[in-house]
Design an enzyme around this catalytic site. Structure first.
Site, PDB file in Angstrom:
ATOM      1  N   LYS A 229      30.578 -12.145  36.260  1.00  0.00           N
ATOM      2  CA  LYS A 229      30.801 -13.018  35.703  1.00  0.00           C
ATOM      3  C   LYS A 229      30.228 -12.972  33.721  1.00  0.00           C
ATOM      4  O   LYS A 229      29.400 -13.761  34.766  1.00  0.00           O
ATOM      5  CB  LYS A 229      31.591 -14.491  35.672  1.00  0.00           C
ATOM      6  CG  LYS A 229      31.853 -15.321  34.490  1.00  0.00           C
ATOM      7  CD  LYS A 229      32.720 -16.431  35.328  1.00  0.00           C
ATOM      8  CE  LYS A 229      33.641 -17.465  33.842  1.00  0.00           C
ATOM      9  NZ  LYS A 229      34.141 -18.557  34.786  1.00  0.00           N
TER      10      LYS A 229
ATOM     11  N   SER B 295      38.281 -19.787  34.585  1.00  0.00           N
ATOM     12  CA  SER B 295      37.780 -18.837  32.989  1.00  0.00           C
ATOM     13  C   SER B 295      37.053 -17.332  34.199  1.00  0.00           C
ATOM     14  O   SER B 295      37.108 -16.930  33.162  1.00  0.00           O
ATOM     15  CB  SER B 295      36.685 -20.035  32.115  1.00  0.00           C
ATOM     16  OG  SER B 295      35.779 -20.362  33.705  1.00  0.00           O
TER      17      SER B 295
ATOM     18  N   SER C 105      38.069 -23.342  37.955  1.00  0.00           N
ATOM     19  CA  SER C 105      38.194 -21.395  37.497  1.00  0.00           C
ATOM     20  C   SER C 105      37.893 -20.760  38.288  1.00  0.00           C
ATOM     21  O   SER C 105      37.610 -19.445  37.997  1.00  0.00           O
ATOM     22  CB  SER C 105      36.637 -21.313  36.641  1.00  0.00           C
ATOM     23  OG  SER C 105      37.202 -22.389  34.740  1.00  0.00           O
TER      24      SER C 105
END
Length: 522
Positions: free
Chosen positions: A110, A191, A215
């Protein structure tokens, strides 16, 4: 060295239409579809393919499925050193050196996780578009040491979805809108959107996401994969752009529980730069595959949190079937109620605001003189003049955080105590003690909603806050699909009980095999 960064979607675009390319190139990479870490290791050992070939073919899939093809937009940047690293790892294999189960295994991180490779760490924000930190986060260093190949950075909800009063999960100023591989107009959730999509679409062997509250769990649910949110402190947060010191944690996102177990052991351990990892009660294992037990549900006492259901009748049907399966595999399942009082939810929000301001200012300071902004206040000012950042969404949460004081504030101290006591002693711990439970279960969420850049996300159910606010671990596993859209079941436990979660999740996964591969035809 010439830096080559592939931006998967122009920053001026959001939902774009792409033409599907010819199938011959993608067909040549079909052997990677649904391949496991163990199968990759077997292939290296039997010399059926090399690390270089595997890395090159994953990069080919990213080019054809993410940049071209159905335009998933899950990747922000490609590591220009990936092939070089792969060749070096092939040389080690030729010399008989195997670092462990992650040797030569491609991973996507990420893009709020620092790496020393020639890729910026942006958190999806245009202000950090050229922020090359030149250092590895704890997790990047551990993965690299274990032999994993960091091939790319994943798109995400900007600032890990802690920015606006409403937002579309998977949208960032740098990466645009990530798209769900099962239906492209559906949302991947966030996210860790890009991490979830990349794993589901077989663009990497596994990915790393981060979670503050949902997330990892929600994008794993929407993209039909397995996601583990560890106990806060199991894996260090050093070198990760923060939201909350209390709740943040990185975690693995994979297509199977076994892959979670294979990669988890390489990332855990105490880090002097992260006090949460120095908890004397912490339990770290170098090998979590020892907990992959087909009979892992036998004798487990599990509490089904009934008040977290009822948001969708088809999800309820799948949950009922899952409970029947859990009992069939040897577990006892009891209905329990665990509502979260409003004052606890409100306290969490205050904790996040205070800790976000503190953590982000500390991160900007760590960038030194080259930091594009030096504080949250400067970030807010930058966004007001940027042509991209406020096009779809505001920065209300940034502004609220900026209005908070430091972590010595009585309001912050009281909120932290209210949240942790309410969700731990008076919540999870109390219910588990009273019913002598090993685990709790809930449906992870609903089927993916349609992406909407005007109205934002349309969450209708699921609750990731139990484990998130407590700092306790949870794992989500596919439990079926609704009209082709996957949904998951979450197993929640007490701190440091990842071994128990893996036992239960593996037994359920192997007994049901609900993972479905996206067709990627639209």
């Amino acid at each position: 060295m010439k830096i080559k960064i592939i931006l998967i979607i122009a920053v001026a675009a959001t939902l774009v239409s792409c033409q599907r390319q010819g199938s011959s190139d993608i067909d040549s990479t079909a052997y990677l579809e649904e391949i496991t870490i163990k199968q990759l290791q077997d292939g290296y050992r039997e010399k059926r393919f090399t690390v270089e070939k595997v890395v090159n073919d994953y990069l080919k899939r990213i080019e054809l499925l993410d940049k071209e093809g159905p335009c998933l937009n899950s990747v922000i940047a490609i590591n220009p050193d990936a092939i070089k690293i792969a060749k070096e790892l092939d040389e080690e294999l030729a010399q008989g050196k195997v670092r462990g189960p992650l040797h030569g295994i491609p991973v996507i991180l990420k893009d709020n996780i620092d790496t020393r490779d020639s890729m910026p760490t942006t958190a999806g924000a245009t202000v950090l578009r050229n922020s090359f930190v030149g250092r590895d986060s704890w997790i990047a260093a551990k993965l690299r040491e274990a032999g994993a190949v960091i091939i790319a950075k994943a798109n995400l909800s900007e600032w890990a979805n802690f920015r606006a009063s409403r937002s579309s999960s998977g949208w960032s100023g740098v990466g645009g809108q990530t798209r769900n591989p099962y239906e492209l107009d559906r949302n991947p959730c966030g996210s860790s959107s890009g991490s979830g999509v990349a794993v589901s679409a077989n663009l990497c062997a596994f990915a790393i996401g981060t979670e503050t509250d949902g997330s990892i769990m929600c994008p794993s649910n929407n993209n039909g994969i397995v996601g583990l949110k560890p106990t806060v402190g199991l894996i260090s947060r050093s070198g990760i752009i923060p939201i909350s010191f209390t709740q943040d944690t990185p975690g693995p996102m994979c297509r199977s529980v076994s892959d979670v177990a294979y990669c988890l052991g390489a990332m855990v351990g105490p880090d002097p730069n992260d006090p949460k990892t120095l908890d004397p009660n912490a339990r770290f294992y170098n090998d979590y595959t020892q907990f992959l037990r087909l009979d892992g549900l036998m004798g487990k006492r599990i509490g089904f949190i009934t008040n977290a259901s009822g948001f969708h009748h088809k999800v309820d049907t799948l949950m009922s079937k899952a409970i029947s399966d859990l009992r069939r595999f040897g577990a006892e399942v009891f209905e329990v109620s665990l509502p979260i009082p409003q004052e606890v939810n409100s306290a969490e929000f205050q904790v996040l605001l205070y800790e976000f301001k503190d953590g982000l200012n500390r991160y900007f300071a760590s960038l030194g003189e080259k930091a594009p902004v030096k504080s949250l206040e400067e970030l807010i000012s930058f966004n007001r003049t940027d042509t991209i950042e406020l096009r779809h969404f505001n920065q209300h949460l940034l502004e609220l955080a900026q209005g908070k004081g430091d972590l010595n504030s009585p309001e912050y101290i009281k909120a932290l105590e209210t949240m942790q006591k309410g969700i731990r002693q008076n919540g999870i711990d109390k219910v588990m003690d009273e019913n002598k439970l090993d685990l709790l279960i809930i449906p992870t969420g609903s089927p993916a909603w349609k992406t909407d850049l005007i109205l934002g996300d349309n969450y209708i159910g699921g609750n990731t806050s139990y484990a998130a606010m407590a700092g306790y671990p949870s794992i989500t596993v596919p439990m079926g699909n609704i009209d082709g859209l996957p949904v998951g079941i979450s197993f929640i436990g007490r701190a440091w009980c990842e071994s128990t979660l893996i036992e239960a999740a593996y037994s359920y996964e192997q007994g049901t095999k609900h993972r479905i591969k996206p067709k990627l035809m639209k």
